[in-house]
Design an enzyme around this catalytic site. Structure first.
Site, PDB file in Angstrom:
ATOM      1  N   TYR A   1     -35.727  31.939   2.285  1.00  0.00           N
ATOM      2  CA  TYR A   1     -34.310  32.163   1.936  1.00  0.00           C
ATOM      3  C   TYR A   1     -33.649  30.834   1.557  1.00  0.00           C
ATOM      4  O   TYR A   1     -32.923  30.753   0.559  1.00  0.00           O
ATOM      5  CB  TYR A   1     -33.603  32.800   3.149  1.00  0.00           C
ATOM      6  CG  TYR A   1     -32.169  33.230   2.912  1.00  0.00           C
ATOM      7  CD1 TYR A   1     -31.865  34.490   2.398  1.00  0.00           C
ATOM      8  CD2 TYR A   1     -31.099  32.380   3.226  1.00  0.00           C
ATOM      9  CE1 TYR A   1     -30.552  34.891   2.204  1.00  0.00           C
ATOM     10  CE2 TYR A   1     -29.783  32.775   3.037  1.00  0.00           C
ATOM     11  CZ  TYR A   1     -29.511  34.027   2.527  1.00  0.00           C
ATOM     12  OH  TYR A   1     -28.207  34.417   2.338  1.00  0.00           O
TER      13      TYR A   1
ATOM     14  N   ASN B   1     -24.756  38.577  -7.271  1.00  0.00           N
ATOM     15  CA  ASN B   1     -24.542  38.485  -5.835  1.00  0.00           C
ATOM     16  C   ASN B   1     -25.591  39.185  -4.985  1.00  0.00           C
ATOM     17  O   ASN B   1     -25.739  38.857  -3.806  1.00  0.00           O
ATOM     18  CB  ASN B   1     -23.136  39.079  -5.574  1.00  0.00           C
ATOM     19  CG  ASN B   1     -22.911  39.456  -4.153  1.00  0.00           C
ATOM     20  OD1 ASN B   1     -22.679  38.591  -3.310  1.00  0.00           O
ATOM     21  ND2 ASN B   1     -23.000  40.746  -3.837  1.00  0.00           N
TER      22      ASN B   1
ATOM     23  N   THR C   1     -20.997  41.399   7.464  1.00  0.00           N
ATOM     24  CA  THR C   1     -21.500  42.436   6.545  1.00  0.00           C
ATOM     25  C   THR C   1     -22.753  43.047   7.163  1.00  0.00           C
ATOM     26  O   THR C   1     -23.322  42.465   8.094  1.00  0.00           O
ATOM     27  CB  THR C   1     -21.901  41.864   5.164  1.00  0.00           C
ATOM     28  OG1 THR C   1     -23.118  41.123   5.324  1.00  0.00           O
ATOM     29  CG2 THR C   1     -20.836  40.990   4.551  1.00  0.00           C
TER      30      THR C   1
ATOM     31  N   ASP D   1     -26.631  48.230  -8.102  1.00  0.00           N
ATOM     32  CA  ASP D   1     -27.181  48.143  -6.749  1.00  0.00           C
ATOM     33  C   ASP D   1     -28.473  48.949  -6.702  1.00  0.00           C
ATOM     34  O   ASP D   1     -28.641  49.905  -7.461  1.00  0.00           O
ATOM     35  CB  ASP D   1     -26.179  48.696  -5.717  1.00  0.00           C
ATOM     36  CG  ASP D   1     -26.401  48.133  -4.319  1.00  0.00           C
ATOM     37  OD1 ASP D   1     -25.594  47.317  -3.857  1.00  0.00           O
ATOM     38  OD2 ASP D   1     -27.403  48.525  -3.672  1.00  0.00           O
TER      39      ASP D   1
ATOM     40  N   LYS E   1     -32.035  30.036  -2.049  1.00  0.00           N
ATOM     41  CA  LYS E   1     -30.602  29.760  -2.185  1.00  0.00           C
ATOM     42  C   LYS E   1     -30.346  28.336  -2.694  1.00  0.00           C
ATOM     43  O   LYS E   1     -29.381  28.106  -3.438  1.00  0.00           O
ATOM     44  CB  LYS E   1     -29.892  30.009  -0.849  1.00  0.00           C
ATOM     45  CG  LYS E   1     -29.838  31.487  -0.448  1.00  0.00           C
ATOM     46  CD  LYS E   1     -29.045  32.344  -1.451  1.00  0.00           C
ATOM     47  CE  LYS E   1     -28.822  33.771  -0.974  1.00  0.00           C
ATOM     48  NZ  LYS E   1     -28.068  34.585  -1.938  1.00  0.00           N
TER      49      LYS E   1
HETATM   50  N1  NAD Z   1     -23.300  38.089   4.942  1.00  0.00           N
HETATM   51  C1  NAD Z   1     -23.508  36.792   5.080  1.00  0.00           C
HETATM   52  O1  NAD Z   1     -23.329  36.236   6.168  1.00  0.00           O
HETATM   53  C2  NAD Z   1     -23.934  35.954   3.901  1.00  0.00           C
HETATM   54  C3  NAD Z   1     -23.877  34.569   4.030  1.00  0.00           C
HETATM   55  C4  NAD Z   1     -24.258  33.789   2.952  1.00  0.00           C
HETATM   56  C5  NAD Z   1     -24.697  34.374   1.782  1.00  0.00           C
HETATM   57  N2  NAD Z   1     -24.749  35.724   1.704  1.00  0.00           N
HETATM   58  C6  NAD Z   1     -25.217  36.297   0.442  1.00  0.00           C
HETATM   59  O2  NAD Z   1     -24.240  37.168  -0.058  1.00  0.00           O
HETATM   60  C7  NAD Z   1     -24.842  38.158  -0.868  1.00  0.00           C
HETATM   61  C8  NAD Z   1     -24.336  39.525  -0.452  1.00  0.00           C
HETATM   62  O3  NAD Z   1     -24.642  39.713   0.897  1.00  0.00           O
HETATM   63  P1  NAD Z   1     -23.894  40.757   1.830  1.00  0.00           P
HETATM   64  O4  NAD Z   1     -23.782  40.098   3.139  1.00  0.00           O
HETATM   65  O5  NAD Z   1     -22.715  41.284   1.153  1.00  0.00           O
HETATM   66  O6  NAD Z   1     -25.072  41.846   1.949  1.00  0.00           O
HETATM   67  P2  NAD Z   1     -25.066  43.426   2.075  1.00  0.00           P
HETATM   68  O7  NAD Z   1     -26.399  43.757   2.638  1.00  0.00           O
HETATM   69  O8  NAD Z   1     -23.838  43.924   2.745  1.00  0.00           O
HETATM   70  O9  NAD Z   1     -24.996  43.887   0.547  1.00  0.00           O
HETATM   71  C9  NAD Z   1     -26.020  43.578  -0.343  1.00  0.00           C
HETATM   72  C10 NAD Z   1     -26.138  44.689  -1.379  1.00  0.00           C
HETATM   73  O10 NAD Z   1     -27.181  44.306  -2.288  1.00  0.00           O
HETATM   74  C11 NAD Z   1     -28.008  45.432  -2.516  1.00  0.00           C
HETATM   75  N3  NAD Z   1     -29.342  44.959  -2.859  1.00  0.00           N
HETATM   76  C12 NAD Z   1     -30.269  44.422  -2.022  1.00  0.00           C
HETATM   77  N4  NAD Z   1     -31.387  44.153  -2.691  1.00  0.00           N
HETATM   78  C13 NAD Z   1     -31.173  44.526  -3.982  1.00  0.00           C
HETATM   79  C14 NAD Z   1     -31.960  44.512  -5.140  1.00  0.00           C
HETATM   80  N5  NAD Z   1     -33.218  44.061  -5.128  1.00  0.00           N
HETATM   81  N6  NAD Z   1     -31.442  44.976  -6.297  1.00  0.00           N
HETATM   82  C15 NAD Z   1     -30.178  45.461  -6.334  1.00  0.00           C
HETATM   83  N7  NAD Z   1     -29.374  45.510  -5.250  1.00  0.00           N
HETATM   84  C16 NAD Z   1     -29.873  45.044  -4.092  1.00  0.00           C
HETATM   85  C17 NAD Z   1     -27.993  46.226  -1.227  1.00  0.00           C
HETATM   86  O11 NAD Z   1     -28.349  47.594  -1.427  1.00  0.00           O
HETATM   87  C18 NAD Z   1     -26.559  46.044  -0.770  1.00  0.00           C
HETATM   88  O12 NAD Z   1     -25.732  47.085  -1.243  1.00  0.00           O
HETATM   89  C19 NAD Z   1     -26.351  37.968  -0.706  1.00  0.00           C
HETATM   90  O13 NAD Z   1     -26.843  37.236  -1.817  1.00  0.00           O
HETATM   91  C20 NAD Z   1     -26.475  37.147   0.553  1.00  0.00           C
HETATM   92  O14 NAD Z   1     -27.637  36.352   0.579  1.00  0.00           O
HETATM   93  C21 NAD Z   1     -24.370  36.547   2.723  1.00  0.00           C
END
Ligand code: NAD
Length: 246
Positions: free
Chosen positions: A156, A90, A191, A38, A160
């Protein structure tokens, strides 16, 4: 479902929060050794606290869109664990809500770098290490916006959709070498990433009429990584309360 991942090694990016954190906790619960990655050290520390001290964990703090960092992570995994069985690619960032003419070039590149290029770097370095020990299983996080679009999120959506295509391509390239690659496509999940979004407006777009939970998504990830999913590769798994069915 019970899994037996003792002696398996898993790498998770974005392991410090949300979906990545929930998946890391489950992988540890079922016996995996972990490399957790992370950009935010405090986030990672919280994940380690939640897992507990009984698990063999390698921590790597850095940016997944930095090629040298990703290459070094894989080197560290090789040195520390001598192999890699599972990868959950992820880490991702939310996109600003802007129409294309208003989206800065800098924001475009950042979105593509973190949300798409990083997945290529992961695959590029992970696959040779997996092949050394006879194969593995990979799950990439896409989104509902990796199969459908919405207004004012062009970068985005593009990134994706790229993850969706890249996952299929990787699955075909390595189907005969015992590496499975699948993508997951969450709807809106509770989240920190979506805290800035108006959740009531979003909720009603899901036929199930609520947001998803991180544990629901983590359970799908674990299933796809496991041998229970041994005939599943190149698949794009919606986990969206019916969002993309409409
Ligand atoms: N939450 C949603 O509704 C949702 C929906 C569809 C897809 N997603 C995807 O799920 C994945 C996780 O999302 P989440 O909701 O758990 O987000 P989140 O913000 O809770 O967690 C993401 C984590 O990634 C880390 N991060 C961000 N940029 C980074 C980088 N450049 N290098 C290393 N670490 C990095 C952050 O510090 C954080 O700890 C993402 O790819 C997001 O696009 C989320």
């Amino acid at each position: 479902m019970q899994y037996h991942f003792e002696n398996k090694v898993a790498m998770v990016t974005g392991a410090g929060s949300g979906i990545g954190q929930a998946a890391s906790i489950l992988l540890a619960k079922y016996g995996c050794k972990l490399c957790l990655i992370d950009i935010n050290q405090n986030h990672l520390a919280e994940t380690v606290r939640l897992i507990g001290s009984h698990v063999d964990i390698l921590l790597q703090v850095g940016d997944v869109s930095n090629v040298e960092f990703m290459q070094s992570c894989i080197k560290q995994i090789d040195q520390h664990f001598s192999g890699l069985d599972f990868a959950f690619n992820n880490a991702g960032i939310a996109s600003p809500v802007k129409s294309i003419a208003d989206l800065s070039i800098e924001t475009w590149h950042k979105q593509i770098d973190v949300n798409l290029n990083s997945i290529f770097y992961c695959l590029h370095f992970q696959i040779p290490l997996m092949l050394k020990n006879g194969g593995g299983s990979i799950v990439n996080t896409s989104s509902i916006l990796g199969t459908v679009a919405t207004q004012n999120r062009a970068a985005y959506i593009t990134a994706k959709h790229g993850v969706t295509g890249l996952s299929k391509a990787a699955a075909l390239d390595y189907a005969q070498q015992n590496i499975r690659v699948n993508s997951i496509h969450p709807g809106y999940v509770e989240t920190p990433l979506i805290r800035q979004v108006h959740t009531e407006e979003i909720q009603i777009k899901h036929p199930i009429q609520r947001l998803g939970t991180v544990d629901e998504v983590a359970n799908l990830v674990i299933f796809l990584l496991s041998d229970q999913a041994s005939f599943i590769t190149g698949a794009n798994y919606a986990i969206d309360g019916g969002y993309t069915t409409q």
